[in-house]
Write an enzyme that holds these catalytic residues in place. Structure first.
Site, mmCIF file in Angstrom:
data_model
loop_
_atom_site.group_PDB
_atom_site.id
_atom_site.type_symbol
_atom_site.label_atom_id
_atom_site.label_comp_id
_atom_site.label_asym_id
_atom_site.label_seq_id
_atom_site.Cartn_x
_atom_site.Cartn_y
_atom_site.Cartn_z
ATOM 1 N N ASN A 2 -4.079 6.168 -1.039
ATOM 2 C CA ASN A 2 -3.618 6.395 0.335
ATOM 3 C C ASN A 2 -3.038 7.788 0.528
ATOM 4 O OD1 ASN A 2 -4.463 4.087 1.623
ATOM 5 N ND2 ASN A 2 -2.659 2.924 1.031
ATOM 6 N N SER A 51 0.834 -1.205 0.000
ATOM 7 C CA SER A 51 0.000 0.000 0.000
ATOM 8 C C SER A 51 0.859 1.239 0.000
ATOM 9 C CB SER A 51 -0.834 0.097 1.268
ATOM 10 O OG SER A 51 -1.198 -1.126 1.766
ATOM 11 N N GLU A 80 -4.768 -0.187 -8.139
ATOM 12 C CA GLU A 80 -3.758 0.785 -8.560
ATOM 13 C C GLU A 80 -2.588 0.020 -9.188
ATOM 14 O OE1 GLU A 80 -3.930 4.554 -5.563
ATOM 15 O OE2 GLU A 80 -3.241 2.706 -4.657
ATOM 16 N N HIS A 85 -2.059 -2.771 -6.477
ATOM 17 C CA HIS A 85 -2.611 -2.508 -5.153
ATOM 18 C C HIS A 85 -4.132 -2.640 -5.139
ATOM 19 C CE1 HIS A 85 -3.418 0.468 -1.681
ATOM 20 N NE2 HIS A 85 -3.262 -0.750 -1.217
HETATM 21 N N1 CAA Z 1 -16.507 -10.406 0.776
HETATM 22 C C1 CAA Z 1 -17.459 -10.464 -0.147
HETATM 23 N N2 CAA Z 1 -18.503 -9.626 -0.210
HETATM 24 C C2 CAA Z 1 -18.596 -8.705 0.757
HETATM 25 C C3 CAA Z 1 -17.641 -8.577 1.778
HETATM 26 C C4 CAA Z 1 -16.558 -9.489 1.766
HETATM 27 N N3 CAA Z 1 -15.579 -9.460 2.685
HETATM 28 N N4 CAA Z 1 -18.001 -7.555 2.581
HETATM 29 C C5 CAA Z 1 -19.129 -7.053 2.073
HETATM 30 N N5 CAA Z 1 -19.504 -7.753 0.980
HETATM 31 C C6 CAA Z 1 -20.646 -7.490 0.113
HETATM 32 C C7 CAA Z 1 -21.911 -7.947 0.763
HETATM 33 O O1 CAA Z 1 -22.220 -9.292 0.402
HETATM 34 C C8 CAA Z 1 -22.924 -6.973 0.208
HETATM 35 O O2 CAA Z 1 -23.354 -7.379 -1.083
HETATM 36 P P1 CAA Z 1 -24.917 -7.192 -1.500
HETATM 37 O O3 CAA Z 1 -25.210 -5.725 -1.299
HETATM 38 O O4 CAA Z 1 -24.926 -7.606 -2.931
HETATM 39 O O5 CAA Z 1 -25.645 -8.081 -0.574
HETATM 40 C C9 CAA Z 1 -22.138 -5.689 0.012
HETATM 41 O O6 CAA Z 1 -20.757 -6.066 -0.048
HETATM 42 C C10 CAA Z 1 -22.353 -4.739 1.155
HETATM 43 O O7 CAA Z 1 -22.047 -5.412 2.369
HETATM 44 P P2 CAA Z 1 -22.868 -5.303 3.721
HETATM 45 O O8 CAA Z 1 -24.332 -5.057 3.415
HETATM 46 O O9 CAA Z 1 -22.519 -6.423 4.607
HETATM 47 O O10 CAA Z 1 -22.257 -4.065 4.461
HETATM 48 P P3 CAA Z 1 -22.129 -2.582 4.011
HETATM 49 O O11 CAA Z 1 -23.184 -2.161 3.073
HETATM 50 O O12 CAA Z 1 -21.921 -1.879 5.288
HETATM 51 O O13 CAA Z 1 -20.741 -2.591 3.183
HETATM 52 C C11 CAA Z 1 -18.420 -2.442 2.951
HETATM 53 C C12 CAA Z 1 -19.574 -3.041 3.754
HETATM 54 C C13 CAA Z 1 -18.395 -3.075 1.556
HETATM 55 C C14 CAA Z 1 -17.148 -2.794 3.692
HETATM 56 C C15 CAA Z 1 -18.642 -0.886 2.831
HETATM 57 O O14 CAA Z 1 -18.900 -0.357 4.108
HETATM 58 C C16 CAA Z 1 -17.468 -0.162 2.227
HETATM 59 O O15 CAA Z 1 -17.259 -0.160 1.010
HETATM 60 N N6 CAA Z 1 -16.677 0.510 3.088
HETATM 61 C C17 CAA Z 1 -15.497 1.266 2.663
HETATM 62 C C18 CAA Z 1 -14.341 0.318 2.472
HETATM 63 C C19 CAA Z 1 -13.109 1.013 2.005
HETATM 64 O O16 CAA Z 1 -12.982 2.240 1.972
HETATM 65 N N7 CAA Z 1 -12.099 0.202 1.628
HETATM 66 C C20 CAA Z 1 -10.815 0.709 1.245
HETATM 67 C C21 CAA Z 1 -9.900 0.619 2.422
HETATM 68 S S1 CAA Z 1 -8.317 1.232 2.053
HETATM 69 C C22 CAA Z 1 -7.501 -0.111 1.498
HETATM 70 O O17 CAA Z 1 -7.964 -1.207 1.445
HETATM 71 C C23 CAA Z 1 -6.135 0.114 1.005
HETATM 72 C C24 CAA Z 1 -5.045 0.306 1.922
HETATM 73 O O18 CAA Z 1 -3.958 0.347 1.415
HETATM 74 C C25 CAA Z 1 -5.148 0.515 3.361
#
Ligand code: CAA
Length: 287
Positions: free
Chosen positions: A193, A121, A154, A142
């Site tokens: 990031n 990352s 990315e 990424h």
């Molecule tokens: N695997 C598969 N599918 C998943 C999942 C997982 N681990 N988590 C969630 N889902 C799916 C669910 O099945 C659901 O699908 P449907 O709508 O088709 O049923 C959908 O995603 C939404 O999930 P939930 O209803 O359980 O929960 P939510 O609506 O609160 O979403 C979330 C959860 C997808 C995590 C959402 O909150 C989100 O996108 N959050 C932001 C995440 C983010 O910003 N990620 C980037 C982080 S930074 C990074 O990763 C890089 C780094 O370098 C640090």
């Protein structure tokens, strides 16, 4: 350069398990590397849980889940990766761990065309590539958490990455994995990031100073700006240890105070309250 058919994923934690899952679902033969048979079992359980979630939500049939699982093999020996066309490294976000993995992969891969991608990352990809015998075949790739859900990858070439490798990996990400690729320069934090980390660290400082509660900081960004989750809940999802490592790499690169991990984050990592994966971070996850 031939089509990428055999893929390796080294590390099967939060990110590696998601990467392995989407590659298997895309019909690829995937070998997953972990440090021990126990870690491999835990990684496999993570993939199964995510695939089952897909079945429960009607996104995946049981046959497709079983077919994806049948394409996954696990190994605790990097020597087994010799025949891979592409290996994606997703081990812990620590320089020594990543360079040791990449150096070994460089020696092991049989084809001189084989590509090594790092899911780092924030560690400069050139620093990782320099530890291998094939820096022209090394690239940053990424992914975002949760990998099966987030649509972005990315792509980060270094000064030495061959143009063919950049094109090949971009084509693989878009056509084979169905994700959107964006190109970033090899600067710690890349595009996402570079924007996200100052925001997340600011949220921790806001909590630490007593300016607002964790609930209110998160509610502010969810309800005020329509973010899917607030910054502290997002830190819990990323893992506080990973977030600290990312912020440290960026601070090391730019010496920008906005990137510096605040004392509260460091103390929480020391305490082992790492977020969702340990059941407790800025919020509690009792389920
Ligand atoms: N695997 C598969 N599918 C998943 C999942 C997982 N681990 N988590 C969630 N889902 C799916 C669910 O099945 C659901 O699908 P449907 O709508 O088709 O049923 C959908 O995603 C939404 O999930 P939930 O209803 O359980 O929960 P939510 O609506 O609160 O979403 C979330 C959860 C997808 C995590 C959402 O909150 C989100 O996108 N959050 C932001 C995440 C983010 O910003 N990620 C980037 C982080 S930074 C990074 O990763 C890089 C780094 O370098 C640090």
């Amino acid at each position: 350069m031939g089509e990428i058919v055999t893929v390796g994923v080294v590390g099967c934690g939060l990110m590696g398990s998601g990467i392995a899952e989407i590659c298997a679902r895309a019909g690829l033969d995937v070998l997953v590397g972990e440090v021990s048979p126990e870690a491999a079992m835990a990684g496999r359980r993570r993939v199964v849980a995510s695939l089952d979630r897909g079945v429960r939500s009607g996104k995946l049939s049981e046959e497709d889940r079983d077919a994806a699982l049948s394409r996954l093999t696990f190994s605790a020996d990097l020597g087994d990766f010799a025949d891979r066309h592409l290996v994606i490294e997703a081990v812990a976000e620590r320089f020594e761990v990543k360079t040791a993995t990449l150096a070994t992969l460089g020696k092991v891969l049989r084809s001189p065309d084989a590509i090594i991608a790092s899911n780092t990352s924030s560690i400069p990809v050139m620093d990782l590539a320099a530890c291998t015998d094939r820096p022209d075949r090394v690239i940053g790739m990424h992914f975002f958490n949760p990998v099966p859900v987030q649509k972005l990858v990315e792509i980060v070439p270094t000064q030495l990455t061959s143009g063919h490798v950049v094109d090949h990996v971009t084509e693989f990400v878009t056509t084979r994995l169905g994700k959107t690729a964006i190109r970033a320069q090899d600067r710690s934090g890349f595009v996402v990031n570079a924007l996200l980390v100052p925001y997340l660290m600011s949220a921790v400082r806001m909590l630490e100073s007593g300016f607002a509660s964790a609930e209110d900081i998160d509610a502010g960004m969810v309800l005020g700006c329509a973010h899917p989750m607030g910054p502290l809940r997002l830190l819990d999802l990323i893992g506080l240890d990973t977030a600290q490592s990312v912020a440290e790499s960026m601070y090391e690169e730019f010496k920008e105070p906005l990137h510096a991990p605040p004392p509260l984050l460091r103390r929480m990592v020391a305490a082992g309250t790492l977020g969702r994966k340990t059941g407790r971070g800025f919020h509690r996850y009792d389920e």
